[in-house]
Design a protein around this motif. Sequence first.
Motif, short mmCIF file in Angstrom:
data_model
loop_
_atom_site.label_atom_id
_atom_site.label_comp_id
_atom_site.label_asym_id
_atom_site.label_seq_id
_atom_site.Cartn_x
_atom_site.Cartn_y
_atom_site.Cartn_z
N GLU A 69 0.84 -1.20 0.00
CA GLU A 69 0.00 0.00 0.00
C GLU A 69 0.87 1.26 0.00
O GLU A 69 2.01 1.25 0.48
CB GLU A 69 -0.91 0.01 1.22
N GLY A 72 1.04 6.86 3.92
CA GLY A 72 0.08 7.87 4.33
C GLY A 72 0.78 9.19 4.59
O GLY A 72 1.97 9.36 4.32
N ARG A 73 0.03 10.12 5.14
CA ARG A 73 0.58 11.46 5.40
C ARG A 73 -0.07 12.01 6.67
O ARG A 73 -1.29 11.98 6.81
CB ARG A 73 0.29 12.39 4.22
N ARG A 74 0.79 12.49 7.59
CA ARG A 74 0.24 13.11 8.79
C ARG A 74 -0.44 14.42 8.42
O ARG A 74 0.03 15.18 7.60
CB ARG A 74 1.35 13.37 9.81
N SER A 78 -6.00 13.39 12.34
CA SER A 78 -5.26 12.15 12.54
C SER A 78 -4.63 12.11 13.91
O SER A 78 -4.59 13.13 14.62
CB SER A 78 -4.17 11.99 11.47
N PHE A 205 -4.37 18.56 5.20
CA PHE A 205 -5.13 17.35 5.47
C PHE A 205 -4.24 16.13 5.27
O PHE A 205 -3.40 16.09 4.38
CB PHE A 205 -6.37 17.28 4.58
N GLY A 206 -4.42 15.15 6.15
CA GLY A 206 -3.64 13.93 6.09
C GLY A 206 -4.24 12.92 5.13
O GLY A 206 -5.30 13.15 4.52
N ARG A 207 -3.55 11.79 5.03
CA ARG A 207 -4.03 10.70 4.19
C ARG A 207 -3.73 9.39 4.90
O ARG A 207 -2.60 9.15 5.30
CB ARG A 207 -3.32 10.73 2.83
N GLU A 208 -4.74 8.57 5.05
CA GLU A 208 -4.54 7.27 5.69
C GLU A 208 -3.68 6.37 4.81
O GLU A 208 -3.86 6.34 3.59
CB GLU A 208 -5.90 6.60 5.95
N GLY A 209 -2.75 5.67 5.40
CA GLY A 209 -1.88 4.77 4.65
C GLY A 209 -0.75 4.29 5.53
O GLY A 209 -0.73 4.53 6.75
N THR A 212 0.79 5.63 9.22
CA THR A 212 -0.16 6.44 9.98
C THR A 212 -0.83 5.61 11.07
O THR A 212 -0.90 4.38 10.99
CB THR A 212 -1.24 7.06 9.08
N HIS A 214 -4.06 4.32 12.78
CA HIS A 214 -5.43 4.08 12.34
C HIS A 214 -6.45 4.54 13.38
O HIS A 214 -7.43 5.22 13.07
CB HIS A 214 -5.62 2.60 12.04
#
Length: 316
Positions: A69, A72-74, A78, A205-209, A212, A214
Amino acid sequence: MLTDTPGIHHVTTMVGDPQANLDFFVDVLGLRLVKRTVNHEDVLRYHLYYGNESGDLGTIYTCFPYPNEPPGRRGRPSITATSFAVPPGSLDFWVDRLADHDVQTERRERFGDELLRFEDPVGTRIELVAADSPVEPWAEGGVSAEHAIRGIHGVTTLPVDPYQTASVLETLGLEQVGESEDRVRYSADGDRATTIDLLDRDAGFGREGVGTVHHVALRVADDDLRGWHDLFRDRDVRVSRIHDRHYYRSIYVREPGGILVELATETPGLTVDEDADALGESLVLPPWAEEDRTMIEDQLPEITVPAAADSDGRHD
């Protein structure tokens, strides 16, 4: 009347390669692999639990490996960091130990506590906080007891609306105990894993991945779970149905500030399917997945738990 949460149950993150994850948390940080199981939503992926010797709640840090996968990004909303408690006076030891494993660290001070900040192999932010804790560490993890991690200290959150998040924390029984610049600290009335910090700052804005956090799970009384579900539903807060996670039952609350909070019961616990002295030694499956064990084991990658090394890095 619902009982206030005494603190954090566990923290769950998304990581990459499961072997690299094991090597770091067992070999470098000296935690015990207390459960080798699977993701209930995707049984062809591991769910690895780390903690102290007996897998006490408030020490549990769990990882979903997603080797293919994207990262992600903080960012908002989050959980930006997980902190662990280590004995006061042990940070010099950890600076040297982490440097020996090519991990860069940064010293900081927060609310009167010294801490060390660094990242795991996939960029998840971790902090070691020099703070007293009643937790007994994993005695055979390769880090001497005078320096060993003593469970979770807390988490740092970056919500889109910290006032809404604060309201939910107060509903669950946490109280504001400190404020410094753009950080507000809330604490539960337990003896371990009690701290949740809210950041009130501008951020993208962050991104789940991979890399990161959960969710964070809070401990709740078994008999209160249905009541918490109904309370949040009645307040139009997004709440899941009750899930049976084999080791606990839980609900997920996506509070209005955007942070995913799980409320999890304290029983039946991590020893329901393994003796305490054998925790993490074999793959355990939820009962409903046992009939597919052969298929699941064939699809999961092989992993090896690192042998314990002493505090000088020598393996047994």
